[in-house]
Every structure is written in C-alpha cells, then in structure tokens.
Write an enzyme that holds these catalytic residues in place. Sequence first.
Site, PDB file in Angstrom:
ATOM      1  N   TYR A  52       0.799  -1.225   0.000  1.00 30.45           N
ATOM      2  CA  TYR A  52       0.000   0.000   0.000  1.00 30.45           C
ATOM      3  C   TYR A  52       0.831   1.275   0.000  1.00 30.45           C
ATOM      4  O   TYR A  52       0.283   2.370  -0.029  1.00 30.45           O
ATOM      5  CB  TYR A  52      -0.935   0.019   1.224  1.00 30.45           C
ATOM      6  CG  TYR A  52      -0.218  -0.136   2.546  1.00 30.45           C
ATOM      7  CD1 TYR A  52       0.370   0.957   3.183  1.00 30.45           C
ATOM      8  CD2 TYR A  52      -0.120  -1.380   3.151  1.00 30.45           C
ATOM      9  CE1 TYR A  52       1.035   0.806   4.383  1.00 30.45           C
ATOM     10  CE2 TYR A  52       0.533  -1.539   4.360  1.00 30.45           C
ATOM     11  CZ  TYR A  52       1.113  -0.441   4.969  1.00 30.45           C
ATOM     12  OH  TYR A  52       1.765  -0.586   6.168  1.00 30.45           O
ATOM     13  N   GLY A  53       2.153   1.168   0.009  1.00 26.34           N
ATOM     14  CA  GLY A  53       2.993   2.356   0.121  1.00 26.34           C
ATOM     15  C   GLY A  53       4.097   2.415  -0.913  1.00 26.34           C
ATOM     16  O   GLY A  53       3.843   2.404  -2.115  1.00 26.34           O
ATOM     17  N   THR A  54       5.333   2.450  -0.433  1.00 27.07           N
ATOM     18  CA  THR A  54       6.484   2.661  -1.315  1.00 27.07           C
ATOM     19  C   THR A  54       6.794   1.468  -2.211  1.00 27.07           C
ATOM     20  O   THR A  54       7.638   1.579  -3.100  1.00 27.07           O
ATOM     21  CB  THR A  54       7.743   3.018  -0.509  1.00 27.07           C
ATOM     22  OG1 THR A  54       8.105   1.913   0.319  1.00 27.07           O
ATOM     23  CG2 THR A  54       7.518   4.269   0.331  1.00 27.07           C
ATOM     24  N   LEU A  55       6.114   0.358  -2.024  1.00 26.98           N
ATOM     25  CA  LEU A  55       6.301  -0.802  -2.895  1.00 26.98           C
ATOM     26  C   LEU A  55       5.368  -0.774  -4.111  1.00 26.98           C
ATOM     27  O   LEU A  55       5.538  -1.556  -5.041  1.00 26.98           O
ATOM     28  CB  LEU A  55       6.087  -2.104  -2.113  1.00 26.98           C
ATOM     29  CG  LEU A  55       7.182  -2.411  -1.097  1.00 26.98           C
ATOM     30  CD1 LEU A  55       6.714  -3.459  -0.102  1.00 26.98           C
ATOM     31  CD2 LEU A  55       8.449  -2.866  -1.797  1.00 26.98           C
TER      32      LEU A  55
ATOM     33  N   GLU B 236      10.761  -3.914   5.615  1.00 29.74           N
ATOM     34  CA  GLU B 236       9.745  -3.559   6.602  1.00 29.74           C
ATOM     35  C   GLU B 236      10.200  -3.803   8.043  1.00 29.74           C
ATOM     36  O   GLU B 236       9.426  -3.605   8.972  1.00 29.74           O
ATOM     37  CB  GLU B 236       8.443  -4.335   6.321  1.00 29.74           C
ATOM     38  CG  GLU B 236       7.906  -4.155   4.916  1.00 29.74           C
ATOM     39  CD  GLU B 236       7.422  -2.743   4.600  1.00 29.74           C
ATOM     40  OE1 GLU B 236       7.544  -1.845   5.452  1.00 29.74           O
ATOM     41  OE2 GLU B 236       6.917  -2.541   3.484  1.00 29.74           O
TER      42      GLU B 236
END
Length: 117
Positions: free
Chosen positions: A8-11, A76
């Site tokens: 849901y983010g930087t990936l 993470e």
Amino acid sequence: MMSLVFVYGTLRQGESNHHLLVDARFLGGAELTTGYALYDLGAYPGAVADESSATALYGEVYQVDTATFEALDRLEEYPTGYTRQLVVTPYGHAWVYLYLHSLDGMPRITSGNWCQR
C-alpha cells in the site's frame, strides 16, 4: 514457495521501493474495505488495524517468491518495525505489513491511498 502480498505504500508501482518487486507477478489493484487506518510517516506510510475505521486501504497485490518475500521482510524490519497479517483480496489471501510503533502526532491519510496523499 510463492506467497501473495498486498502493498500500500512505497512498494506500489511508481514508488521508491517498487524495484524490490521486479521478480514478482503483479496480480492487480485491490482495496481492504474497512478495518485499517493509514498514516503518513514522512518518507513512507504505516497502516494499522483499526476496527472503527470505515476508510478503505488501497494497494496492489503481488505474487512473490521466497527471496522477494525475505527482501520485503528486511525492508519492513519485520517483525520489529512491522508485523504481517493475512487479508482477503480478490486474488486470494495475501500478507499485509502493519506498523508496530507509536503514531502519536503522525497525520492520517484519510483517503486510504498513499499515492494520492
């Protein structure tokens, strides 16, 4: 072994850590309709379980091999920075990383979409 991950983010595509998914198979976009809150931690987001939240959490689902999953765990800082939880997606059960530290003073992303913050 192959696993599914919900990111849901930087990936996500176009974001700073997407290169870690170069060997992954993109299955598609997805949303977790309720039960999560998303926060802006500066350079990256953190999602937490929040049963009172009616905001969807938007992301993408990938099929990853063991080496990629281990790389994601390192990014993470699993299990001390983030934990993992299985969630239901249109593509099957997938792992999502949930933030473990204090969110005091961190702004909430009310749209539930890191890419539209």
